[in-house]
Enzyme design. Sequence first.
Site, PDB file in Angstrom:
ATOM      1  N   THR A  15     -12.567 -54.659  13.935  1.00 56.60           N
ATOM      2  CA  THR A  15     -11.117 -54.472  14.053  1.00 56.60           C
ATOM      3  C   THR A  15     -10.770 -52.988  14.103  1.00 56.60           C
ATOM      4  O   THR A  15     -11.544 -52.126  13.692  1.00 56.60           O
ATOM      5  CB  THR A  15     -10.378 -55.143  12.881  1.00 56.60           C
ATOM      6  OG1 THR A  15     -10.780 -54.542  11.652  1.00 56.60           O
ATOM      7  CG2 THR A  15     -10.666 -56.632  12.838  1.00 56.60           C
ATOM      8  N   ASP A  16      -9.573 -52.716  14.611  1.00 54.03           N
ATOM      9  CA  ASP A  16      -9.113 -51.331  14.706  1.00 54.03           C
ATOM     10  C   ASP A  16      -8.084 -51.036  13.620  1.00 54.03           C
ATOM     11  O   ASP A  16      -7.865 -51.860  12.727  1.00 54.03           O
ATOM     12  CB  ASP A  16      -8.567 -51.049  16.100  1.00 54.03           C
ATOM     13  CG  ASP A  16      -7.355 -51.908  16.464  1.00 54.03           C
ATOM     14  OD1 ASP A  16      -6.728 -52.494  15.563  1.00 54.03           O
ATOM     15  OD2 ASP A  16      -7.042 -51.984  17.664  1.00 54.03           O
ATOM     16  N   GLN A  17      -7.449 -49.892  13.702  1.00 55.89           N
ATOM     17  CA  GLN A  17      -6.482 -49.473  12.688  1.00 55.89           C
ATOM     18  C   GLN A  17      -5.290 -50.419  12.599  1.00 55.89           C
ATOM     19  O   GLN A  17      -4.649 -50.514  11.558  1.00 55.89           O
ATOM     20  CB  GLN A  17      -6.011 -48.046  13.002  1.00 55.89           C
ATOM     21  CG  GLN A  17      -5.185 -47.429  11.899  1.00 55.89           C
ATOM     22  CD  GLN A  17      -4.867 -45.974  12.188  1.00 55.89           C
ATOM     23  OE1 GLN A  17      -5.098 -45.494  13.288  1.00 55.89           O
ATOM     24  NE2 GLN A  17      -4.337 -45.281  11.200  1.00 55.89           N
ATOM     25  N   GLY A  19      -5.596 -53.596  12.696  1.00 58.68           N
ATOM     26  CA  GLY A  19      -6.055 -54.836  12.091  1.00 58.68           C
ATOM     27  C   GLY A  19      -6.404 -55.926  13.094  1.00 58.68           C
ATOM     28  O   GLY A  19      -6.572 -57.079  12.709  1.00 58.68           O
ATOM     29  N   VAL A  20      -6.494 -55.569  14.368  1.00 56.40           N
ATOM     30  CA  VAL A  20      -6.866 -56.541  15.386  1.00 56.40           C
ATOM     31  C   VAL A  20      -8.226 -56.171  15.975  1.00 56.40           C
ATOM     32  O   VAL A  20      -8.674 -55.031  15.860  1.00 56.40           O
ATOM     33  CB  VAL A  20      -5.802 -56.647  16.511  1.00 56.40           C
ATOM     34  CG1 VAL A  20      -4.460 -57.055  15.945  1.00 56.40           C
ATOM     35  CG2 VAL A  20      -5.679 -55.352  17.281  1.00 56.40           C
TER      36      VAL A  20
END
Length: 138
Positions: A15-17, A19-20
């Site tokens: 996930t990225d910053q 949250g996905v």
Amino acid sequence: MLVSTKEIEVRYAETDQMGVVYHANYIIWMELGRTQFVKDLGFNYAALEEQGVLSPVLDIQASYKKPLHYGETATVKTWVEAYDGLRTTYGYKIYNQEGILAVSGSSLHTCVKKDSFRPISLRRKFPDWHEAYENAKK
């Protein structure tokens, strides 16, 4: 037409910053789906490579519909969209755990000799793979 299924638990590291799932990870999941597809046909990519054959990506496309998040389970559906003995186009649909489409895509591949990167014909070099792909394609 054969459609393979591969389930993937979304890991925090994917996930990225926001949250996905980071967009490039879907490409990795397509590879996992493709590997499962080959396995479901009764073959093995590693065995192909041991014989000096690689299958590079010539083109890849992904269309993002809905994000996936950490803790969810993704389901990758993979099939052969097109095959002509030299090139294979795989189709993909990645769903969330509710069965909602998250990503659709495709990738185009060919087989090449590892030492020269010259294309080879599956039809001639690997007739069993060729027949299986002919039977499995859309």
